[in-house]
Write an enzyme that holds these catalytic residues in place. Structure first.
Site, PDB file in Angstrom:
ATOM      1  N   HIS A  54       0.842  -1.186   0.000  1.00 39.70           N
ATOM      2  CA  HIS A  54       0.000   0.000   0.000  1.00 39.70           C
ATOM      3  C   HIS A  54       0.885   1.246   0.000  1.00 39.70           C
ATOM      4  O   HIS A  54       2.072   1.187   0.342  1.00 39.70           O
ATOM      5  CB  HIS A  54      -0.920  -0.017   1.210  1.00 39.70           C
ATOM      6  CG  HIS A  54      -1.999  -1.053   1.117  1.00 39.70           C
ATOM      7  ND1 HIS A  54      -3.073  -1.104   1.980  1.00 39.70           N
ATOM      8  CD2 HIS A  54      -2.173  -2.090   0.257  1.00 39.70           C
ATOM      9  CE1 HIS A  54      -3.858  -2.106   1.659  1.00 39.70           C
ATOM     10  NE2 HIS A  54      -3.327  -2.732   0.624  1.00 39.70           N
ATOM     11  N   GLU A  56       1.277   3.998   1.817  1.00 42.75           N
ATOM     12  CA  GLU A  56       1.997   4.451   3.006  1.00 42.75           C
ATOM     13  C   GLU A  56       3.102   3.482   3.401  1.00 42.75           C
ATOM     14  O   GLU A  56       4.170   3.898   3.864  1.00 42.75           O
ATOM     15  CB  GLU A  56       1.031   4.690   4.171  1.00 42.75           C
ATOM     16  CG  GLU A  56       0.174   3.511   4.563  1.00 42.75           C
ATOM     17  CD  GLU A  56      -1.149   3.458   3.841  1.00 42.75           C
ATOM     18  OE1 GLU A  56      -2.190   3.361   4.512  1.00 42.75           O
ATOM     19  OE2 GLU A  56      -1.145   3.503   2.596  1.00 42.75           O
ATOM     20  N   CYS A  79      -5.220   1.329   6.785  1.00 40.76           N
ATOM     21  CA  CYS A  79      -6.073   0.222   7.211  1.00 40.76           C
ATOM     22  C   CYS A  79      -5.554  -0.401   8.501  1.00 40.76           C
ATOM     23  O   CYS A  79      -4.356  -0.361   8.794  1.00 40.76           O
ATOM     24  CB  CYS A  79      -6.184  -0.827   6.112  1.00 40.76           C
ATOM     25  SG  CYS A  79      -4.620  -1.626   5.677  1.00 40.76           S
ATOM     26  N   TRP A 174     -17.387   9.327 -37.856  1.00 37.37           N
ATOM     27  CA  TRP A 174     -17.380   9.569 -36.416  1.00 37.37           C
ATOM     28  C   TRP A 174     -18.206  10.802 -36.137  1.00 37.37           C
ATOM     29  O   TRP A 174     -18.070  11.810 -36.839  1.00 37.37           O
ATOM     30  CB  TRP A 174     -15.949   9.777 -35.926  1.00 37.37           C
ATOM     31  CG  TRP A 174     -15.064   8.586 -36.114  1.00 37.37           C
ATOM     32  CD1 TRP A 174     -14.191   8.367 -37.104  1.00 37.37           C
ATOM     33  CD2 TRP A 174     -14.979   7.443 -35.261  1.00 37.37           C
ATOM     34  NE1 TRP A 174     -13.544   7.175 -36.942  1.00 37.37           N
ATOM     35  CE2 TRP A 174     -14.022   6.588 -35.803  1.00 37.37           C
ATOM     36  CE3 TRP A 174     -15.629   7.066 -34.088  1.00 37.37           C
ATOM     37  CZ2 TRP A 174     -13.703   5.374 -35.213  1.00 37.37           C
ATOM     38  CZ3 TRP A 174     -15.298   5.871 -33.511  1.00 37.37           C
ATOM     39  CH2 TRP A 174     -14.349   5.043 -34.072  1.00 37.37           C
ATOM     40  N   LEU A 208     -13.429  -2.317 -27.984  1.00 34.49           N
ATOM     41  CA  LEU A 208     -13.578  -1.813 -26.608  1.00 34.49           C
ATOM     42  C   LEU A 208     -12.299  -1.961 -25.800  1.00 34.49           C
ATOM     43  O   LEU A 208     -12.336  -2.202 -24.592  1.00 34.49           O
ATOM     44  CB  LEU A 208     -14.741  -2.520 -25.892  1.00 34.49           C
ATOM     45  CG  LEU A 208     -16.123  -2.370 -26.529  1.00 34.49           C
ATOM     46  CD1 LEU A 208     -17.166  -3.116 -25.699  1.00 34.49           C
ATOM     47  CD2 LEU A 208     -16.511  -0.906 -26.687  1.00 34.49           C
ATOM     48  N   ARG A 211      -6.199   1.336 -26.442  1.00 31.62           N
ATOM     49  CA  ARG A 211      -5.171   1.132 -27.463  1.00 31.62           C
ATOM     50  C   ARG A 211      -3.778   1.623 -27.048  1.00 31.62           C
ATOM     51  O   ARG A 211      -2.780   1.128 -27.533  1.00 31.62           O
ATOM     52  CB  ARG A 211      -5.605   1.809 -28.755  1.00 31.62           C
ATOM     53  CG  ARG A 211      -7.033   1.378 -29.095  1.00 31.62           C
ATOM     54  CD  ARG A 211      -7.361   1.252 -30.507  1.00 31.62           C
ATOM     55  NE  ARG A 211      -8.590   1.941 -30.854  1.00 31.62           N
ATOM     56  CZ  ARG A 211      -9.792   1.575 -30.404  1.00 31.62           C
ATOM     57  NH1 ARG A 211      -9.908   0.581 -29.557  1.00 31.62           N
ATOM     58  NH2 ARG A 211     -10.866   2.232 -30.764  1.00 31.62           N
TER      59      ARG A 211
END
Length: 377
Positions: A54, A56, A79, A174, A208, A211
């Protein structure tokens, strides 16, 4: 050992900048800075990816003895519970820092103030809430996910000035320009999954994908999700052809043909059978619950009009990203950007709260959190 307010803001702003580089889903993005007792930055870090240290912990390790007597700045409360890694509070206490400045409390029910309390009990000076609004905004998707189990939903629209997404002949490439499409690539990279309806999958045959690999950094590419009630996704589509490279999930109705399911599964797709609505479509709310159970923290819905309408009608969208091209496609342009009944009055219309406007090439880009007013608002 009270800190200088302006210095605290400056350091926290830098920690937030670091956090924006993080791609640790299904964990929250976090940035951290360690300042030595003389006020110099000893180390800085962010949570690079799930399973790594993490923010920290990494920053304190890099600072070493320089952390002793110094200050830790961290965008999210450390945490205090075991997950895939030990509690971050343990590392904070062992480091020898005397002061911890926290952007916001962790919304995770397993933490929720426990980390800050434990540090205070150990004698550290703890200040919470420096640039708190910005720190909370960083973890908005994760906050929803960790408290509800449901992914954060972003809806993307690309449309003309008169609200159309294609011409009367169906041409849609487009509507918006290259700068807007580049921004969409950035949005994809920031989400765990990208979703479209079967109409978009059939007509546009999209990949989808992200790239530009640099946008992803160390993160995995977003999964692709197709809402396809009757399993009409062609085996020859680019989504299916790349399903063994990028996770591809097909959300279908519980009565979809089994032969098509077997064929898509054999091609590398994962088929998710879900309940249907009274209109005979896949229940999007049920799909989101399923995606959340699979560890998806955030989903970007890119179309089409029926899917966008389902999200808005069910009040499932959390955020809207609309790209508006300075073009008029005419009243016979098909279809509209959103297919739904809509509100009875303008005052009942969903709207972006505190909209942020940008210019993307020749297009306008507006985005922000969606608010759904009640009918008596």
């Amino acid at each position: 050992m009270a800190g200088d307010k302006d210095v605290d803001i400056k350091r926290m702003r830098r920690a937030i900048e670091l956090a924006r580089c993080a791609r640790p889903s299904p964990n929250p993005p976090v940035g951290a800075i360690v300042v030595d007792r003389d006020g110099a930055i000893a180390a800085e870090s962010y949570h690079v990816q799930a399973g790594s240290d993490h923010a920290e912990v990494a920053a304190l390790a890099a600072a070493g003895e320089a952390a002793r007597g110094g200050t830790l700045y961290v965008t999210l409360e450390p945490c205090s519970h075991w997950g895939k890694t030990p509690p971050c509070v343990d590392a904070v206490l062992k480091s020898g820092v005397k002061r911890v400045v926290v952007g916001c409390i962790d919304p995770n029910p397993h933490v929720a103030g426990g980390g800050a309390a434990r540090m205070q009990e150990a004698g550290l000076e703890v200040e919470v809430g420096v640039l708190g609004a910005d720190a909370r905004a960083l973890v908005t998707p994760w906050s929803k996910f960790i408290t509800t189990g449901i992914p954060h939903v972003s809806l993307k629209l690309a449309l003309s000035l008169d609200g159309r997404i294609a011409t009367r002949t169906g041409q849609s490439k487009w509507v918006t320009g290259p700068e807007a499409r580049a921004k969409v690539q950035q949005l994809r990279a920031q989400h765990d999954a990208v979703a479209v309806g079967i109409g978009t999958a059939l007509f546009d045959d999209p990949r989808l994908t992200v790239r530009d690999g640099e946008l992803l950094g160390s993160a995995k590419p977003p999964a692709r999700v197709v809402f396809d009630t009757r399993l009409r996704t062609p085996l020859s589509s680019r989504l299916v052809e790349t399903a063994r490279v990028v996770p591809t999930w097909i959300c279908c109705g519980d009565e979809a043909p089994e032969d098509e399911e077997r064929a898509l599964s054999a091609a590398g797709c994962e088929v998710l059978r879900l309940p249907m609505t009274a209109e005979g479509r896949v229940d999007v709310a049920a799909a989101l619950v399923q995606l959340g159970a699979m560890g998806v923290v955030s989903v970007l819905f890119e179309g089409g009009a029926e899917l966008a309408g389902s999200l808005l009608a069910a009040r499932l969208a959390d955020e809207l990203h609309a790209f508006v091209a300075p073009k008029l496609l005419g009243p016979r342009g098909r279809p509209g950007a959103v297919d739904w009944a809509g509100p009875d009055t303008p005052s009942e219309a969903p709207q972006i709260v505190h909209p942020r406007w940008e210019v993307c090439g020749q297009d306008a880009y507006v985005h922000g959190r969606i608010r759904f007013p009640e009918k008596d608002d």
